[in-house]
Design an enzyme around this catalytic site. Structure first.
Site, PDB file in Angstrom:
ATOM      1  N   CYS A 140       0.701  -1.085  -0.073  1.00  0.00           N
ATOM      2  CA  CYS A 140      -0.021   0.196   0.009  1.00  0.00           C
ATOM      3  C   CYS A 140       0.825   1.446   0.074  1.00  0.00           C
ATOM      4  O   CYS A 140       1.287   1.575   0.995  1.00  0.00           O
ATOM      5  CB  CYS A 140      -1.088  -0.139   1.315  1.00  0.00           C
ATOM      6  SG  CYS A 140      -1.961   1.502   1.456  1.00  0.00           S
ATOM      7  N   CYS A 143      -0.341   4.118   2.332  1.00  0.00           N
ATOM      8  CA  CYS A 143      -0.067   4.046   3.524  1.00  0.00           C
ATOM      9  C   CYS A 143       1.490   4.144   3.950  1.00  0.00           C
ATOM     10  O   CYS A 143       1.629   4.790   5.003  1.00  0.00           O
ATOM     11  CB  CYS A 143      -0.203   2.431   4.106  1.00  0.00           C
ATOM     12  SG  CYS A 143      -1.967   1.844   3.361  1.00  0.00           S
ATOM     13  N   ASP A 144       2.335   3.673   2.959  1.00  0.00           N
ATOM     14  CA  ASP A 144       3.570   3.706   3.467  1.00  0.00           C
ATOM     15  C   ASP A 144       4.721   4.368   2.511  1.00  0.00           C
ATOM     16  O   ASP A 144       5.743   4.747   2.924  1.00  0.00           O
ATOM     17  CB  ASP A 144       4.180   2.107   3.376  1.00  0.00           C
ATOM     18  CG  ASP A 144       3.236   1.363   4.524  1.00  0.00           C
ATOM     19  OD1 ASP A 144       3.055   1.959   5.574  1.00  0.00           O
ATOM     20  OD2 ASP A 144       3.091   0.204   4.147  1.00  0.00           O
TER      21      ASP A 144
END
Ligand code: NDP
Length: 316
Positions: A140, A143-144
Site C-alpha cells: 500500500c 499507507c507507506d
C-alpha cells in the site's frame, strides 16, 4: 440433535470480520442497543495488523502503529458490549430469515448480518518478501510511501494499481523502478502513459523479482529477466507489491451478488446487498478507495442501515 442443529438465541446482528469496517459497525450497533456479535476471524484486525505506522488516520497527530489502532478500536467496541468469537465463518445460508452462519459445526442465527471480511493483497509468495513485510515490503503506497523519502523503491505489477502507486511514490522516492513480467502494461492507456512519461520512473520489462534482499530492512531485490534468464541485483530500500487484491468472499459465493472480480455489490450510496438484511462494509465491497478511514465510514453506514432496516422490518 446433531451438532449443527445446536442453535443459540437469534442475534440482532452478526458482524463478520474485524477490520476498521467491522469494528466501527460494532461500536455503532452496540451503542444502538443491538448487542452485536462479531465473528472476527482467525486473523483478527485485518490488513492494518500487517502495517507499521499509520499516519493518515484522523485523530492521531503523531501517527499510530496499525496493530495498536486495531486494539483500541476493539476495546472501544467491547466497551459498549460487543461479543467476539475469534474464528472463521465456514458456511452461510442467507436464503431464509433468520440468517444462518456456521463456524465449523456451531450454528449462529441472526436477523441481520454485516459482512466486513475485507480484501487481501496478493503477494509474490517469496519467503523473504513475507519476512520483510512492514520493513520495506508493502502492498500500500498510500499507507507507506512517505517512509521512503529520497530513497529508491520498486513497484511490482502492470495494472492500474501499479501505475497509480508508481506515480504516487515519485512524490517521495528519488527513483521508482516498475518491475513487470510482460512487455506491456495491462493498465489503462492514460495511466500507463503517465508512468512512461515520468522521468523518475524506470520500467524493467519481462522481469520478475526472484528474491528480496535484506536483514532488518530491504536493501535490494534480485530481478530475473524472463526472456534472457539473466539475474540482476538492484539495490533499493522499498518494494511495493501491486499485483491485485482478492476480496475475502469465498464463503459467500452463491448466497449474495458479487461482481466479476468477487467484490460484494452494494446498492448506490448504501451498504445494502442483494439480500435484504445482509449488509456489506469496507474493502470487501470497495476496490477503489481501500483506506482504513473509508472502511470505518462504511462500517458506520452499515450499522445505521441495519438499525433502520430492523426497525422497518419489525424484526427486533
Ligand atoms: P490487475 O489484476 O488489473 O493487475 C495486476 C497486475 O499484476 C497485472 O499487470 C499482472 O500481470 C500482475 N501480476 C499478477 N500476478 C502477478 C505475479 N504473481 N507476479 C507478477 N506480476 C503479477 O490489478 P489492479 O490492482 O492493478 O487493478 C484491479 C482493478 O482495479 C482493475 O480493474 C483496475 O482497473 C482497477 N483500478 C482502477 C484504478 C483507477 O481507475 N484509478 C486504480 C487502481 C485499480 P499481467 O498483466 O501479466 O497479468
Amino acid at each position: 440433535m446433531s451438532e449443527i442443529e445446536k442453535t443459540r438465541k437469534v442475534e440482532n446482528v452478526i458482524i463478520v470480520g474485524s477490520g476498521p469496517a467491522g469494528l466501527t459497525a460494532a461500536i455503532y450497533s452496540a451503542r444502538a442497543n443491538l448487542s452485536p456479535f462479531m465473528i472476527e476471524g482467525e486473523e483478527v484486525g485485518g490488513q492494518l495488523m500487517t502495517t507499521t505506522e499509520v499516519e493518515n488516520y484522523p485523530g492521531f497527530t503523531k501517527g499510530i502503529m496499525g496493530p495498536e489502532l486495531m486494539t483500541i478500536m476493539r476495546e472501544q467496541a467491547a466497551r459498549f458490549g460487543t461479543r467476539f468469537l475469534s474464528k472463521n465463518v465456514t458456511k452461510v445460508d442467507f436464503s431464509n430469515r433468520p440468517f444462518k452462519i456456521w463456524v465449523g459445526s456451531d450454528l449462529f442465527e441472526s436477523r441481520a448480518v454485516i459482512i466486513s471480511t475485507g480484501a487481501s493483497a496478493k503477494y509474490l509468495g517469496l519467503a523473504n518478501e513475507r519476512r520483510l513485510l512492514g520493513r520495506g515490503v508493502s502492498a500500500c503506497a498510500t499507507c507507506d510511501g512517505a517512509f521512503f523519502r529520497n530513497q529508491k523503491v520498486a513497484v511490482v505489477g502492470g495494472g492500474d494499481t501499479a501505475m497509480e502507486e508508481a506515480n504516487f511514490l515519485t512524490k517521495f522516492a528519488s527513483k521508482v523502478v516498475v518491475i513487470h513480467r510482460r512487455d506491456h502494461f495491462r493498465a489503462s492507456k492514460i495511466m500507463a502513459e503517465r508512468v512512461l512519461n515520468n522521468p523518475k520512473i524506470e520500467v524493467m520489462w519481462d522481469s520478475e523479482i526472484a528474491d528480496v534482499v535484506g536483514d532488518d530492512g530491504v536493501t535490494g531485490v534480485k530481478v530475473k529477466n524472463l526472456k534472457s534468464g539473466e539475474l540482476r541485483d538492484v539495490p533499493l530500500e522499498g518494494v511495493f507489491i501491486a499485483i491485485g487484491h482478492k476480496p475475502n468472499t469465498e464463503v459467500f459465493k452463491g448466497q449474495i451478488a458479487l461482481d466479476e472480480t468477487g467484490y460484494i455489490v452494494t446498492e448506490g450510496k448504501s451498504t445494502y446487498t442483494s439480500v435484504p438484511g445482509v449488509f456489506a462494509a469496507g474493502d470487501v465491497q470497495d476496490h477503489v478507495y481501500r483506506q482504513a478511514v473509508t472502511a470505518a465510514g462504511t462500517g458506520c453506514m452499515a450499522a445505521i442501515d441495519v438499525e433502520r432496516w430492523l426497525e422497518k422490518s419489525a424484526h427486533v
